[in-house]
Scaffold this motif. Structure first.
Motif, PDB file in Angstrom:
ATOM      1  N   LEU A 271     -24.081  19.208 -18.823  1.00  0.00           N
ATOM      2  CA  LEU A 271     -25.484  19.199 -18.969  1.00  0.00           C
ATOM      3  C   LEU A 271     -25.560  20.842 -19.525  1.00  0.00           C
ATOM      4  O   LEU A 271     -26.047  21.541 -19.925  1.00  0.00           O
ATOM      5  N   ASN A 272     -24.244  20.840 -20.688  1.00  0.00           N
ATOM      6  CA  ASN A 272     -24.572  21.417 -21.825  1.00  0.00           C
ATOM      7  C   ASN A 272     -25.530  21.015 -22.826  1.00  0.00           C
ATOM      8  O   ASN A 272     -25.806  20.087 -22.464  1.00  0.00           O
ATOM      9  N   ARG A 273     -26.382  22.205 -23.392  1.00  0.00           N
ATOM     10  CA  ARG A 273     -26.723  21.596 -24.930  1.00  0.00           C
ATOM     11  C   ARG A 273     -26.361  22.302 -25.667  1.00  0.00           C
ATOM     12  O   ARG A 273     -25.803  23.252 -25.788  1.00  0.00           O
ATOM     13  N   LEU A 274     -26.963  21.226 -27.081  1.00  0.00           N
ATOM     14  CA  LEU A 274     -26.579  21.774 -28.440  1.00  0.00           C
ATOM     15  C   LEU A 274     -27.782  22.288 -28.742  1.00  0.00           C
ATOM     16  O   LEU A 274     -28.381  20.953 -29.001  1.00  0.00           O
ATOM     17  N   GLY A 275     -28.548  23.333 -29.427  1.00  0.00           N
ATOM     18  CA  GLY A 275     -29.358  22.816 -29.760  1.00  0.00           C
ATOM     19  C   GLY A 275     -29.392  22.991 -31.653  1.00  0.00           C
ATOM     20  O   GLY A 275     -28.554  22.635 -32.043  1.00  0.00           O
TER      21      GLY A 275
ATOM     22  N   PHE B 149     -28.359   8.090 -27.403  1.00  0.00           N
ATOM     23  CA  PHE B 149     -27.028   9.036 -27.825  1.00  0.00           C
ATOM     24  C   PHE B 149     -26.940   9.340 -28.949  1.00  0.00           C
ATOM     25  O   PHE B 149     -25.670   9.853 -28.965  1.00  0.00           O
ATOM     26  N   GLN B 150     -27.605  10.577 -28.009  1.00  0.00           N
ATOM     27  CA  GLN B 150     -27.143  12.081 -28.698  1.00  0.00           C
ATOM     28  C   GLN B 150     -26.412  12.662 -27.494  1.00  0.00           C
ATOM     29  O   GLN B 150     -25.520  13.768 -27.774  1.00  0.00           O
ATOM     30  N   LYS B 151     -25.775  12.120 -26.313  1.00  0.00           N
ATOM     31  CA  LYS B 151     -24.614  12.649 -25.596  1.00  0.00           C
ATOM     32  C   LYS B 151     -22.952  12.809 -26.546  1.00  0.00           C
ATOM     33  O   LYS B 151     -23.238  10.850 -26.808  1.00  0.00           O
ATOM     34  N   ILE B 152     -22.838  13.605 -25.771  1.00  0.00           N
ATOM     35  CA  ILE B 152     -20.872  13.412 -26.833  1.00  0.00           C
ATOM     36  C   ILE B 152     -19.957  14.009 -24.886  1.00  0.00           C
ATOM     37  O   ILE B 152     -20.681  14.105 -24.317  1.00  0.00           O
ATOM     38  N   ILE B 153     -19.148  14.570 -25.483  1.00  0.00           N
ATOM     39  CA  ILE B 153     -17.976  14.488 -24.536  1.00  0.00           C
ATOM     40  C   ILE B 153     -18.124  15.627 -24.101  1.00  0.00           C
ATOM     41  O   ILE B 153     -17.961  15.640 -22.700  1.00  0.00           O
ATOM     42  N   SER B 154     -18.203  16.289 -25.199  1.00  0.00           N
ATOM     43  CA  SER B 154     -17.616  17.320 -24.845  1.00  0.00           C
ATOM     44  C   SER B 154     -19.278  18.352 -25.450  1.00  0.00           C
ATOM     45  O   SER B 154     -18.105  18.511 -27.005  1.00  0.00           O
ATOM     46  N   VAL B 155     -19.883  19.319 -25.249  1.00  0.00           N
ATOM     47  CA  VAL B 155     -20.317  20.478 -26.103  1.00  0.00           C
ATOM     48  C   VAL B 155     -19.535  21.799 -26.010  1.00  0.00           C
ATOM     49  O   VAL B 155     -19.547  22.618 -24.575  1.00  0.00           O
ATOM     50  N   PRO B 156     -19.097  22.178 -27.634  1.00  0.00           N
ATOM     51  CA  PRO B 156     -19.099  23.568 -27.593  1.00  0.00           C
ATOM     52  C   PRO B 156     -19.822  24.881 -27.112  1.00  0.00           C
ATOM     53  O   PRO B 156     -20.648  24.688 -27.791  1.00  0.00           O
ATOM     54  N   ILE B 157     -18.833  25.555 -26.258  1.00  0.00           N
ATOM     55  CA  ILE B 157     -19.918  26.237 -25.286  1.00  0.00           C
ATOM     56  C   ILE B 157     -19.164  27.841 -25.296  1.00  0.00           C
ATOM     57  O   ILE B 157     -17.803  28.048 -25.817  1.00  0.00           O
ATOM     58  N   ASN B 158     -20.530  28.973 -25.720  1.00  0.00           N
ATOM     59  CA  ASN B 158     -19.223  30.270 -25.582  1.00  0.00           C
ATOM     60  C   ASN B 158     -20.296  31.302 -24.552  1.00  0.00           C
ATOM     61  O   ASN B 158     -21.305  30.504 -23.615  1.00  0.00           O
ATOM     62  N   GLN B 159     -20.762  32.708 -24.005  1.00  0.00           N
ATOM     63  CA  GLN B 159     -20.502  33.223 -23.340  1.00  0.00           C
ATOM     64  C   GLN B 159     -22.482  32.916 -23.578  1.00  0.00           C
ATOM     65  O   GLN B 159     -23.165  33.469 -22.774  1.00  0.00           O
ATOM     66  N   TYR B 160     -23.044  32.820 -25.446  1.00  0.00           N
ATOM     67  CA  TYR B 160     -24.686  32.511 -25.267  1.00  0.00           C
ATOM     68  C   TYR B 160     -24.957  31.572 -24.502  1.00  0.00           C
ATOM     69  O   TYR B 160     -26.132  31.514 -24.403  1.00  0.00           O
ATOM     70  N   ASP B 161     -24.508  30.870 -24.144  1.00  0.00           N
ATOM     71  CA  ASP B 161     -25.447  29.461 -23.847  1.00  0.00           C
ATOM     72  C   ASP B 161     -25.293  29.062 -22.825  1.00  0.00           C
ATOM     73  O   ASP B 161     -24.285  29.311 -21.665  1.00  0.00           O
ATOM     74  N   LYS B 162     -26.798  28.251 -22.779  1.00  0.00           N
ATOM     75  CA  LYS B 162     -27.436  28.451 -21.347  1.00  0.00           C
ATOM     76  C   LYS B 162     -27.341  27.006 -20.674  1.00  0.00           C
ATOM     77  O   LYS B 162     -27.697  26.509 -21.371  1.00  0.00           O
ATOM     78  N   LYS B 163     -26.579  26.592 -19.466  1.00  0.00           N
ATOM     79  CA  LYS B 163     -27.054  25.348 -18.850  1.00  0.00           C
ATOM     80  C   LYS B 163     -28.202  24.462 -18.962  1.00  0.00           C
ATOM     81  O   LYS B 163     -29.018  25.768 -18.337  1.00  0.00           O
ATOM     82  N   LEU B 164     -28.228  23.742 -18.445  1.00  0.00           N
ATOM     83  CA  LEU B 164     -29.283  23.239 -18.365  1.00  0.00           C
ATOM     84  C   LEU B 164     -29.698  22.558 -16.713  1.00  0.00           C
ATOM     85  O   LEU B 164     -28.530  22.435 -16.278  1.00  0.00           O
TER      86      LEU B 164
END
Length: 183
Positions: free
Chosen positions: A123-127, A155-170
């Motif tokens: 449930l990580n998102r890339l905006g 089809f927008q699903k990927i194996i792993s979204v690169p995240i950092n401390q600012y990214d918010k999980k859904l």
């Protein structure tokens, strides 16, 4: 792959595969929402652009079921707030070419529909890279609990979204094929 390359790749795929008949089932979505959030009636939606999942039909149906609807207005410094909006209300076009409400009444949604470029099963998102939704989720989280629901094509699903401390999980991600939930 870094965020920028993933974004570019997925946006190209989304544009190529975008089809107006390829959408989330509105009735199933509303049934899901009514089961999961029976007492919550304040929805923050978005006006779809750039081949995003169209949530306008969902918002229209929710409004008919007496939900309060709001859309974001982008402010300076990559900030945004949500403002009350109804299907018949006028909209103005912002600097990104996205329609926004003309209302001046700030609104704090209980449920936030979030557009995204890519997502993963955690449930990580890339905006789009501006951090608008991450900043807003951080800000509203200090005011109230909000349920964050990402809307995407499968089809927008990927194996792993690169995240950092600012990214918010859904809390949930809903596609035309599945509902992912945070356990």
């Amino acid at each position: 792959m870094n965020k920028s390359k993933i974004r570019k790749t997925i946006l190209k795929i989304r544009k190529k595969n975008f089809d107006k008949n390829f959408k989330i089932n509105s009735d199933k979505f509303i049934s899901f929402l009514e089961i999961k959030t029976s007492k919550l009636k304040n929805i923050g939606g978005y006006y779809p652009s750039n081949c995003e999942i169209d949530d306008l039909k969902i918002l229209e149906l929710l409004e008919k079921k007496n939900f309060n609807i709001s859309l974001p207005i982008i402010k300076k410094n990559n900030q945004m707030n949500f403002f009350k909006w109804s299907n018949n209300d006028p909209l103005k076009i912002n600097k990104f070419g996205i329609p926004e409400p003309v209302s001046s009444r700030i609104f704090y949604p209980d449920i936030l529909l979030v557009p995204l470029v890519a997502y993963d099963s955690n449930l990580n998102r890339l905006g789009y890279g501006g951090g608008f939704y991450d900043r807003y989720i951080e800000k509203i989280g200090k005011i109230k609990k909000v349920i964050k629901i990402g809307l995407a094509f499968s089809f927008q699903k990927i194996i792993s979204v690169p995240i950092n401390q600012y990214d918010k999980k859904l809390d949930f991600i809903i596609t035309e094929k599945e509902i992912l939930r945070w356990e």
